[in-house]
Design a protein around this motif. Structure first.
Motif, mmCIF file in Angstrom:
data_model
loop_
_atom_site.group_PDB
_atom_site.id
_atom_site.type_symbol
_atom_site.label_atom_id
_atom_site.label_comp_id
_atom_site.label_asym_id
_atom_site.label_seq_id
_atom_site.Cartn_x
_atom_site.Cartn_y
_atom_site.Cartn_z
ATOM 1 N N MET A 96 -2.097 8.048 9.027
ATOM 2 C CA MET A 96 -2.121 7.148 7.785
ATOM 3 C C MET A 96 -0.795 7.751 6.746
ATOM 4 O O MET A 96 0.030 6.785 6.024
ATOM 5 C CB MET A 96 -3.230 7.045 7.084
ATOM 6 N N LEU A 99 2.081 6.038 8.408
ATOM 7 C CA LEU A 99 2.174 4.665 8.292
ATOM 8 C C LEU A 99 2.776 4.512 6.832
ATOM 9 O O LEU A 99 3.554 3.417 6.587
ATOM 10 C CB LEU A 99 0.966 4.022 8.427
ATOM 11 N N HIS A 100 1.991 5.140 5.779
ATOM 12 C CA HIS A 100 2.424 4.878 4.349
ATOM 13 C C HIS A 100 3.828 5.027 4.225
ATOM 14 O O HIS A 100 4.529 4.359 3.668
ATOM 15 C CB HIS A 100 1.508 5.830 3.582
ATOM 16 N N LEU A 119 -5.136 -5.625 12.459
ATOM 17 C CA LEU A 119 -4.591 -4.016 12.408
ATOM 18 C C LEU A 119 -5.746 -2.914 12.413
ATOM 19 O O LEU A 119 -6.882 -3.397 12.209
ATOM 20 C CB LEU A 119 -3.651 -3.888 11.373
ATOM 21 N N THR A 123 -5.089 0.635 7.812
ATOM 22 C CA THR A 123 -3.617 -0.133 7.768
ATOM 23 C C THR A 123 -3.822 -1.442 7.160
ATOM 24 O O THR A 123 -3.258 -1.644 6.061
ATOM 25 C CB THR A 123 -2.903 -0.141 9.007
ATOM 26 N N GLU A 164 0.778 -3.646 16.093
ATOM 27 C CA GLU A 164 0.424 -2.535 16.793
ATOM 28 C C GLU A 164 0.513 -2.908 18.384
ATOM 29 O O GLU A 164 0.346 -4.104 18.618
ATOM 30 C CB GLU A 164 -1.083 -2.335 16.724
ATOM 31 N N ASP A 193 3.032 0.319 15.677
ATOM 32 C CA ASP A 193 2.036 1.375 15.687
ATOM 33 C C ASP A 193 1.885 1.643 17.407
ATOM 34 O O ASP A 193 1.172 0.615 18.004
ATOM 35 C CB ASP A 193 0.807 1.266 15.064
#
Length: 409
Positions: A96, A99-100, A119, A123, A164, A193
């Motif tokens: 995460m 991702l952030h 997702l 997310t 994703e 992702d």
């Protein structure tokens, strides 16, 4: 810079000083270790202060402070970039976190974001919560409906498109090349992702700008490390590095070393994960206590053709989800409690087989109505198929299903 000699200077150093410094900072060795060492040092020094000045200024592969970069972490980044076919990569303390950072370095307040509607739950929650609060316009679309995706991209002209490769937990496969083409047509950045499919498909080869992996999952592979990584270009890495330095989101050297060690057996493990999952999905389709099976390797799966085109003969991943026949929360809890080999844990990609209840864990942040709209029913179970003998995994699933149904074998 070597450690001081015990007798250095006009007098012998005190024992309190010697135990601190003796043996530290040895001269550079003239040997090369077979495996990458763990560098736990928080900081690094240089004999030449001009070189240290360059390192503090951001010189590539020059290390001064582990929050800025570390030799062990850099070895992991180089290896993952090679895996994904990108110029470089940057590692973070969690998936995460990766991702952030990837999202926040790709947008500005008020920008539009187009994202897949199914997702990973965290997310989705971040995009639907924090990013909306930040002023972004976020629209969730069905990534399998390319017409709807194209319409949303043309209408919103987003700064970022998020998807994703294989969705969680329904295992729907995105046509990444088509999405990238539509996004790049309007100048949007594409973040993909790929946590579920390392070695099976490399999104960067089809133009993805940012490829995300949770190192916690298949790359680490043994349930003993938490981390994330973004594979990308050198230019984008600079933005990610600045973000990580100011937020403190960088991974530690011990975690980086564990992920690097796991990476070495990743292709072998993925072969076994895929083979086991294919065998178990085929068996569950025929099971009288299973209503429906989601696995992209099944010809009945709506994404089978896309998966075959993207993955070729490399396999369809190690993840399966299925609906317990006439099942709800009570039946799922009974099933999970009855498991003897498979571990009911909130992760995936381990050598062990793991079972998870999406409504309780990965998609807990969604309302029951949102889950139902996305096809995540109250009887849905997700299995991360491990590398054990497939007949043992099947036997455990069978006895647990029968226990949940209130029948004996």
């Amino acid at each position: 810079m070597q450690s001081p000699s015990p007798s250095r200077g006009p007098r012998k150093l005190d024992i309190a000083t010697r135990v601190v410094h003796t043996g530290e900072r040895p001269a550079r060795p003239d040997f090369v270790p077979v495996t990458t060492p763990i560098y736990p040092s928080a900081s690094f020094v240089y004999e030449d202060l001009d070189v240290m000045d360059q390192a503090l200024g951001g010189a590539e592969d020059a290390f001064v402070y582990t929050r800025y970069g570390n030799p062990t972490t850099r070895a992991l980044e180089v290896a993952v970039a090679d895996l994904e076919g990108t110029e470089t990569a940057f590692a973070f303390a969690s998936g995460m976190g990766a991702l952030h950072a990837a999202i926040m370095t790709s947008i500005a307040p008020g920008d539009a974001i187009v994202a897949s509607r199914d997702l990973y739950g965290a997310t989705y929650a971040m995009l639907n919560g924090q990013l909306r609060e930040w002023g972004c316009r976020v629209e969730f679309v069905d990534m399998l409906d390319l017409e709807a995706v194209g319409a949303a991209i043309e209408r919103l002209r987003p700064a970022l498109v998020v998807c994703e490769v294989i969705s969680n937990p329904l295992l729907r496969v995105t046509d990444v090349p088509a999405v990238v083409e539509m996004a790049h047509r309007v100048g949007a950045t594409v973040m993909v992702d790929a946590t579920f499919c390392p070695t099976l498909y490399a999104p960067a080869a089809d133009g993805a700008d940012l490829v995300i992996h949770s190192l916690t999952k298949y790359i680490g592979g043994h349930g003993d490390v938490t981390g994330g990584i973004v594979a990308t270009s050198k230019e984008r890495r600079e933005r990610l590095a600045t973000f990580a330095r100011t937020t403190g989101a960088t991974i530690g050297p011990f975690e980086a070393w564990l992920a690097l060690r796991g990476l070495k057996t990743l292709p072998l493990r993925m072969e076994r994960h895929c083979a086991n999952a294919a065998a178990i999905a085929s068996a569950l389709v025929e099971h009288p206590l299973v209503a429906h099976v989601n696995y992209p390797g099944l010809t009945s799966h709506p994404s089978h053709a896309t998966a075959r085109r993207l993955f070729g003969e490399r396999g369809y991943g190690g993840m399966i989800s299925f609906e317990i026949k006439d099942g709800g929360r009570e039946q799922v809890f009974a099933f999970l409690s009855a498991l003897e080999l498979i571990v009911p844990a909130t992760s995936l990609g381990d050598v062990y087989s793991l079972a998870l209840y999406p409504a309780m864990s990965s998609h807990r942040a969604l309302t029951p109505e949102e889950r139902a709209a996305y096809g995540i029913g109250d009887g849905l179970v997700r299995i991360s198929v491990g590398i054990e003998a497939p007949e043992d995994i099947l036997a455990d699933l069978d006895q647990a299903l029968r226990a949940a149904a209130g029948t004996s074998r």
